[in-house]
Design a protein around this motif. Structure first.
Motif, PDB file in Angstrom:
ATOM      1  N   UNK A 104       0.322   8.230   3.229  1.00  0.00           N
ATOM      2  CA  UNK A 104       0.494   7.220   3.989  1.00  0.00           C
ATOM      3  C   UNK A 104      -0.546   7.134   5.185  1.00  0.00           C
ATOM      4  N   UNK A 105      -0.842   8.468   5.800  1.00  0.00           N
ATOM      5  CA  UNK A 105      -1.909   8.445   6.773  1.00  0.00           C
ATOM      6  C   UNK A 105      -3.377   7.798   6.183  1.00  0.00           C
ATOM      7  N   UNK A 106      -3.570   8.226   4.926  1.00  0.00           N
ATOM      8  CA  UNK A 106      -4.975   7.777   4.375  1.00  0.00           C
ATOM      9  C   UNK A 106      -5.025   6.230   4.520  1.00  0.00           C
ATOM     10  N   UNK A 107      -3.977   5.640   4.097  1.00  0.00           N
ATOM     11  CA  UNK A 107      -3.874   4.188   3.876  1.00  0.00           C
ATOM     12  C   UNK A 107      -4.238   3.626   5.272  1.00  0.00           C
ATOM     13  N   UNK A 108      -3.777   4.290   6.344  1.00  0.00           N
ATOM     14  CA  UNK A 108      -3.990   3.701   7.794  1.00  0.00           C
ATOM     15  C   UNK A 108      -5.535   3.800   8.088  1.00  0.00           C
ATOM     16  N   UNK A 109      -6.180   4.752   7.478  1.00  0.00           N
ATOM     17  CA  UNK A 109      -7.663   4.866   7.606  1.00  0.00           C
ATOM     18  C   UNK A 109      -8.518   4.185   6.847  1.00  0.00           C
ATOM     19  N   UNK A 110      -8.154   3.184   5.733  1.00  0.00           N
ATOM     20  CA  UNK A 110      -8.609   2.508   4.998  1.00  0.00           C
ATOM     21  C   UNK A 110      -9.013   1.146   5.794  1.00  0.00           C
ATOM     22  N   UNK A 111     -10.484   0.841   5.787  1.00  0.00           N
ATOM     23  CA  UNK A 111     -10.877  -0.081   6.351  1.00  0.00           C
ATOM     24  C   UNK A 111     -10.043  -1.603   5.781  1.00  0.00           C
ATOM     25  N   UNK A 112      -9.395  -2.119   6.586  1.00  0.00           N
ATOM     26  CA  UNK A 112      -8.456  -3.455   6.336  1.00  0.00           C
ATOM     27  C   UNK A 112      -9.238  -4.758   6.537  1.00  0.00           C
ATOM     28  N   UNK A 113     -10.129  -4.994   5.623  1.00  0.00           N
ATOM     29  CA  UNK A 113     -10.951  -6.364   5.596  1.00  0.00           C
ATOM     30  C   UNK A 113     -10.112  -7.506   5.255  1.00  0.00           C
TER      31      UNK A 113
END
Length: 649
Positions: free
Chosen positions: A509-518
């Motif tokens: 879940x933490x990794x998803x938060x780090x994904x660039x959210x274009x």
């Protein structure tokens, strides 16, 4: 190159090439003494290297071997790609005491066209050392050589020379300068050159459009095309149309593609190249009926293959391949195969790209028997088994589950490129051969092949299948730190899947938060993977949170609701299961029917849940019932009745 240019050496050179052979050009051999005008006239009418060498002896006899005008004609003939001999031209050049700019320009052009880019650049250096000033005929082929070699620093240096020689606003030079920067991937540089040009011709606009296409800036390419139409009176030509159609294809911009099609039909006219580009655009945008219409209407496809007296006009192989590829891309494999059989009937010889398209279709459908037949066709017709064909075969066999066959083809390839290594690594990964996939990744690096983003999808997938969490983390981090590859959605998806399967849900879940959210398209599949992991590990609290977040973004996706319902069911929260299903009904969300296919006797049969349309469905259910009856110990057959009322969830 040699530097000796004395007359004795030149005489010996001519003697070796001429006096040891019989004279074929007797009109010169017996003339007592020729004038300069006669020598030049003979050079103009020269038809072979043998004749040229005889003329050269006469030139030496009348002491014109260092005369500029005579040397210009000599070198010009020797650099002619159809009649001359570039190696011989180079030898003559080595004996010229003071080569002029024309000679340098002709040789630079010849070497650049031949692909001897280093020699072209070396000659440019010699030209400057000898105190000559390059002109607008010098720079284009120097820039071509630099672009092909990928030497950005050298390109910047020569750009500086252009400014010094006062040619920075010459249209011909600027066009070639832009093309070099495009080859080097320097978008801002070629854009700046274009914007600073005081005058632009059609070639300038074409180079700008094709430059953006080369650098995969397709939207920019389309914008330049529109600007050309809006700001100038220049009419798009074949090069403009083909480059812009390439951008339309990549963007799936069917509207502009149709506009260009109308312009071609009404003003420009069709050519083989434009026909190929239009067909490719329509096929890749899913308009296969229009693509087929263009395919059928193209009259002459290849002048070389024009055999009207025997079997009528034969379509260009590029056109056939584009049409086959279009059918394959949209899963109309039967039509692709039918078109391939028509090629054989019409005696159109397929090339390796046709075979690769067909093999791709086999891989997508798991059509092993068809794939084997195509492999046999490749062998029988001696189609070269290079890296491109080998990679397609590796992928086909791997996706059909024949891992050993994939490995055999891989090891037999004489030359392996990045795509070949990537294909076998991905093939092993999808078949659960984790250790072998990672071993080959190590071999790939040792062989000097550079992994790309797709290679890492295979490597991370292998880690997922093997449950190698620590190794997966290391490979993921090495993408940016070692290989300078920016992780994409697929890479994040693999790592989140790996962490989720290992029960490390908080880290995922933490990794998803780090994904660039274009945009939301990136987030949805990642949260979907995490939701699936919540179901596996029974984490109801996180599952609810993730599902709520997903429903806000994309409420129509049935898999989100289904996963949440399954999470509640695993926790015996049946009331919540009912609520989820009721919500799906209220929102009009329907579960997407499952689909499977099987190949029998070279024919691919496809089955969809709830679809009884297969012509042998009754026999299939009957056989399934006979197989199930002993297992279930049941005397009644429910399946016989279900064919009449198919169940849809």
């Amino acid at each position: 190159m040699l530097t000796q240019r004395n007359n004795v050496g030149l005489f010996r050179f001519i003697s070796r090439h001429f006096f040891s052979k019989p004279h074929l050009f007797s009109t010169i051999s017996y003339s007592p003494r020729l004038s300069k005008t006669s020598c030049i006239q003979y050079l103009k009418s020269c038809e072979s290297m043998t004749q040229l060498k005889q003329i050269q002896t006469q030139i030496f006899r009348v002491a014109l071997h260092q005369d500029n005008e005579t040397l210009n004609k000599l070198i010009a003939f020797c650099t002619d790609p159809s009649l001359g001999n570039l190696h011989y031209a180079e030898k003559i050049f080595n004996y010229i005491q003071d080569p002029n700019l024309f000679i340098y320009n002709v040789l630079i052009k010849a070497f650049a066209k031949k692909g001897s880019f280093r020699k072209a650049i070396w000659l440019f250096g010699q030209l400057r050392e000898n105190g000559l000033w390059p002109d607008n005929f010098t720079y284009p082929y120097v820039f071509k050589a630099i672009g092909c070699l990928g030497e950005a620093w050298e390109g910047g240096k020569v750009h500086g020379f252009v400014v010094k020689t006062g040619l920075e606003f010459d249209t011909y030079v600027c066009n070639s300068l832009m093309d070099m920067y495009a080859e080097l991937g320097k978008v801002e540089n070629f854009k700046q050159v274009f914007e600073e040009m005081p005058e632009r011709d059609r070639v300038s606009w074409n180079v700008m459009i094709s430059g953006y296409v080369k650098c995969r800036r397709f939207e920019d390419a389309v914008n330049v095309f529109r600007r050309m139409r809006r700001e100038t009176n220049e009419k798009p030509d074949e090069a403009t149309v083909v480059s812009t159609l390439s951008a339309c294809t990549a963007l799936k911009n069917l509207k502009l593609g149709k506009e260009i099609h109308g312009y071609v039909a009404n003003e420009l006219g069709f050519t083989i190249v434009i026909g190929n580009a239009l067909l490719d655009m329509y096929a890749k945008c899913g308009c296969l009926s229009v693509a087929r219409q263009i395919f059928d209407e193209m009259r002459i496809k290849n002048v070389i293959c024009w055999t009207s007296m025997v079997s009528g006009p034969v379509r260009d192989i590029v056109l056939w391949t584009a049409m086959v590829n279009g059918y394959v891309q949209f899963n109309r494999f039967d039509e692709a195969v039918a078109l391939f059989r028509e090629m054989q009937i019409r005696r159109v010889k397929p090339d390796k790209f046709t075979m690769v398209s067909l093999l791709t279709g086999c891989a997508q459908l798991g059509a092993l028997e068809q794939g084997k037949w195509i492999h046999g066709y490749i062998d029988e017709n001696r189609i070269t088994m290079d890296a491109v064909v080998g990679t397609a075969l590796i992928e086909m066999y791997a996706k059909c589950g024949c891992v050993e066959k994939s490995l055999k083809i891989f090891y037999e390839l004489k030359e392996k490129d990045t795509a070949s290594w990537t294909s076998i690594i991905c093939g092993l990964a999808m078949n659960g051969k984790t250790r072998k996939a990672l071993e080959l990744f190590l071999e790939m690096k040792q062989a000097g092949a550079k992994p790309d983003d797709i290679t890492f999808i295979g490597v991370l997938s292998a880690c997922v299948h093997g449950g190698l969490v620590e190794e997966g983390r290391q490979f993921f981090n090495s993408m940016t730190k070692v290989y300078n590859i920016e992780p994409k959605l697929e890479h994040y998806g693999c790592l989140i899947d790996l962490l989720g399967r290992a029960g490390k849900l908080d880290e995922a879940e933490k990794l998803i938060d780090e994904v660039p959210k274009e945009n939301n398209d990136i987030i949805v599949p990642l949260y979907g993977s995490l939701l699936s992991a919540c179901r596996i590990h029974g984490n109801v609290e996180m599952g609810e949170r993730v599902a709520e977040h997903l429903v806000k973004i994309q409420s129509s996706d049935s898999s989100i609701h289904t996963l949440l319902a399954n999470i509640y069911a695993s926790a015996d929260r049946w009331e919540d299961v009912t609520k989820v299903r009721r919500k799906m009904k209220d929102l009009g969300v329907r579960k997407v029917p499952g689909c499977s296919s099987i190949e029998v006797n070279g024919i691919v049969h496809e089955f969809v849940v709830g679809d009884p349309s297969h012509p042998e469905m009754r026999e299939i259910y009957s056989m399934l019932d006979r197989m199930a009856r002993p297992l279930l110990d049941s005397e009644e057959s429910e399946m016989e009745r279900e064919i009449m009322v198919p169940y849809c969830w």
